[in-house]
Design an enzyme around this catalytic site. Structure first.
Site, short mmCIF file in Angstrom:
data_model
loop_
_atom_site.label_atom_id
_atom_site.label_comp_id
_atom_site.label_asym_id
_atom_site.label_seq_id
_atom_site.Cartn_x
_atom_site.Cartn_y
_atom_site.Cartn_z
N CYS A 127 0.76 -1.18 0.02
CA CYS A 127 0.07 -0.26 -0.33
C CYS A 127 0.87 0.91 -0.23
O CYS A 127 1.53 1.23 -0.93
CB CYS A 127 -0.83 -0.10 1.12
SG CYS A 127 -2.61 0.83 0.56
N HIS A 180 -3.63 -5.11 0.39
CA HIS A 180 -3.00 -5.50 1.73
C HIS A 180 -2.55 -6.78 1.49
O HIS A 180 -3.59 -7.47 2.35
CB HIS A 180 -4.30 -4.98 2.79
CG HIS A 180 -3.57 -3.52 2.76
ND1 HIS A 180 -2.44 -2.96 3.89
CD2 HIS A 180 -4.28 -2.48 2.82
CE1 HIS A 180 -2.47 -1.49 4.25
NE2 HIS A 180 -3.92 -0.92 3.53
N GLU A 221 -1.24 -9.45 3.83
CA GLU A 221 -1.65 -9.59 4.72
C GLU A 221 -2.97 -10.32 5.45
O GLU A 221 -2.66 -11.49 6.00
CB GLU A 221 -0.90 -8.37 6.68
CG GLU A 221 -1.99 -7.46 6.38
CD GLU A 221 -1.92 -6.16 5.48
OE1 GLU A 221 -1.45 -6.33 4.18
OE2 GLU A 221 -1.87 -5.11 5.15
N1 GLN Z 1 -2.15 6.70 2.57
C1 GLN Z 1 -1.98 6.32 1.87
C2 GLN Z 1 -3.36 5.53 0.89
O1 GLN Z 1 -4.08 6.52 1.31
C3 GLN Z 1 -2.24 4.74 1.79
C4 GLN Z 1 -2.91 3.73 2.67
C5 GLN Z 1 -2.68 2.41 3.50
O2 GLN Z 1 -1.27 1.65 3.25
N2 GLN Z 1 -3.47 1.62 3.49
O3 GLN Z 1 -3.80 5.47 -0.45
#
Ligand code: GLN
Length: 540
Positions: free
Chosen positions: A382, A509, A511
């Site tokens: 992310c 994600h 995970e």
């Molecule tokens: N802050 C970044 C976004 O909103 C990444 C978010 C995250 O890593 N969950 O796109």
């Protein structure tokens, strides 16, 4: 008709109630039962989406895009049963719904009260989980018996017990049995008092799970707990701190006959537990063939719970290679090029997890630069992908000042930006891209290889910013490969560097979907590459 198990906690918080509930769920699954797990949180936030990971640990995201309590992660990891929007609700949500109905006139002018209006709403949300074919619904009540917020929830589960009748519900109470060092004694009084409080409101636990630091509770202690807490002696179950892994808990509970007790109490018809896969897993955990170090560069690194699923998934990646992974937590703010390079070189691999806001971002970018230049296996998740794109843009594609508009609204090269700042605008309906989205993988890429040659995958998201499509060509020309995209090609989902030992990042994600018995492909890939590097680094 589904039966219900209610799990309450006593004496203190942080006993690992979610984990114990998940381990119990695991035992029921291994007896061939179909289960659903539910966590109810008596706090007033409407959902945990906006709660600080400092206070509350990670926000766990389900396929259907719910931002939930991290205990749901334990449930999925231990049982393999997907959770959903229905699997977690808070007191705030209940009050919100009841008050909205009241404003809407749904109660036809009645006086709205804790009992029955709030308790009815709680009961109906609990029962919603009991779909056809489900044998047992396990409900974990958050907080500790005695909390004011929790009272209506306890009242609701008492009522369900009454309404469903004997043999249909079971109450299990998780308690703490402290060892007083100065006196050299184990104390049962806190448990007695906690059970007494439950009985005051009409809930009689049928099993007591005792968290304790001593290896075994002496016979007289067990007897006392049984007598004063009104549970039969075989229902006093001890749960000492585990020595090597949380994945020992199901077998620990099984060996004391807890699943048999549940099956008897709820009159369930099912085969004995098949725990063979878990025993095999424990053998790998206890006697790993290899050891490898993975550095996690994050903002909340100091806190175990903020990266709960990441840490678990890294461990799972290790299981796939019969390896124990030592996780080295590295605070992003502390990375300074010179010293960091040496320290990071010692690692088998580096992971940069997700995050929000600009604290620590430059440190993450620096860590990624080192991973790229030194050929250290890297997985970016992310924000980790976004930082990798920024790093590549700045240092490999010569785009000075490249940044995400999240950190620098006026960046000369906004390589990561909001959807609406892009030329191809996609309406996401809300502000965050949440939950499961499909991703098409480039054949022959490292990503496709990790996923066993899959053409399309589905992974969970929780973010607002995206890779800016206007920069794709320039980055590609310098050797960055976009190896995963949304089916329409508008959203970048994965990137990689083909001429690096293992440099992969994803916008989603992974995970959240990793399980000990089914380690996630990307974590398996990272640990595999890290292991290869570690073995290479060993003196011959
Ligand atoms: N802050 C970044 C976004 O909103 C990444 C978010 C995250 O890593 N969950 O796109």
């Amino acid at each position: 008709m589904a039966k219900y198990i209610f799990i309450t906690g006593g004496v203190v918080s942080s006993l690992g109630k979610g984990l114990t509930a998940a381990a119990l769920g695991n035992l029921l699954i291994s007896r061939g039962l179909s289960i659903r797990m539910l966590k109810v949180d008596p706090y007033l936030n409407v959902d945990p989406g906006t709660m600080s990971p400092f206070q509350h640990g990670e926000v766990y995201v389900t396929d259907d895009g719910a931002e939930t309590d991290l205990d749901l992660g334990h449930y999925e990891r231990f049982t393999g049963v997907p959770t959903s929007k229905l699997s977690n609700f808070t007191a705030g949500r209940i009050y919100w719904d009841v008050l909205r109905k009241e404003r809407h006139g749904d109660y036809l002018g009645a006086t709205i009260q804790m009992i029955p209006h709030i308790t009815d709403e709680i009961k109906s949300r609990i029962r919603r989980v009991a779909e056809d074919g489900v044998d047992v619904v396990m409900v974990e009540i958050g907080g500790t018996v005695g909390d004011i917020e929790g009272l209506t929830f306890l009242e609701a589960i008492r009522q369900i017990g009454l309404e469903e009748g004997p043999g249909q519900t079971m109450n299990i109470h998780l308690t703490y049995v402290p060892f007083i060092r100065a006196a050299g004694e184990v104390k049962t009084k806190p448990s007695q008092q906690s059970v007494a409080r439950l009985r005051e409101i009409g809930i009689v636990p049928q099993a007591l799970i005792c968290r304790t630091e001593v290896r075994h509770l002496a016979e007289d202690v067990r007897h006392k707990l049984s007598l004063f807490c009104n549970v039969s002696p075989n229902a006093v179950i001890e749960e000492p701190d585990v020595e090597t892994s949380i994945y020992e808990v199901p077998i620990m509970l099984h060996e004391q006959g807890l699943d048999d007790l549940i099956v008897e109490t709820l009159r369930l018809d099912c085969p004995p537990a098949d725990l063979a896969p878990w025993r095999d897993l424990l053998a790998i955990i206890r006697e790993p063939e290899h050891r490898v170090k993975i550095g996690v560069v994050g903002k909340y690194s100091e806190l175990q719970d903020a990266y709960k699923s990441i840490f678990e998934a890294i461990e799972h990646g290790g299981f796939a290679h019969h390896s124990r992974v030592e996780i080295v937590k590295i605070a992003a703010e502390e990375i300074e090029s010179g010293a960091a390079r040496e320290a990071l070189r010692e690692l088998g691999g580096i992971l940069v997890p997700g995050g929000f806001g600009d604290r620590g971002v430059e440190g993450k970018i620096e860590a990624i630069r080192i991973a790229r230049e030194e050929g250290i296996p890297f997985l970016g998740i992310c924000l980790g992908l976004q930082c990798a794109v920024i790093e590549f843009a700045r240092h490999a594609a010569g785009l000075e000042g490249a940044h995400s508009t999240e950190m620098d609204a006026d960046a000369p090269h906004p390589v990561v930006c909001l959807m609406e700042e892009q030329e191809t605008v996609i309406d996401l309906g809300g502000t965050m891209r949440l939950g499961a989205w499909p991703c098409v993988l480039t054949p022959g890429s490292r990503a496709a290889e990790a996923y066993g040659g899959a053409a399309e995958i589905s992974e969970r998201h929780r973010h607002r910013w995206e890779v800016n499509n206007s920069y794709r060509e320039r980055l590609e020309a310098q050797g960055l490969r976009f190896s995963g995209q949304s089916p329409d090609g508008h959203l970048v989902e994965m990137i990689e560097l083909p001429d690096h030992p293992w440099f992969v990042a994803c916008q989603f994600h992974p995970e959240f979907k990793s399980q000990p018995l089914a380690p996630h492909p990307l974590f398996r890939g990272l640990v595999g590459a890290a292991l290869a590097r570690t073995l290479e680094m060993l003196p011959a």
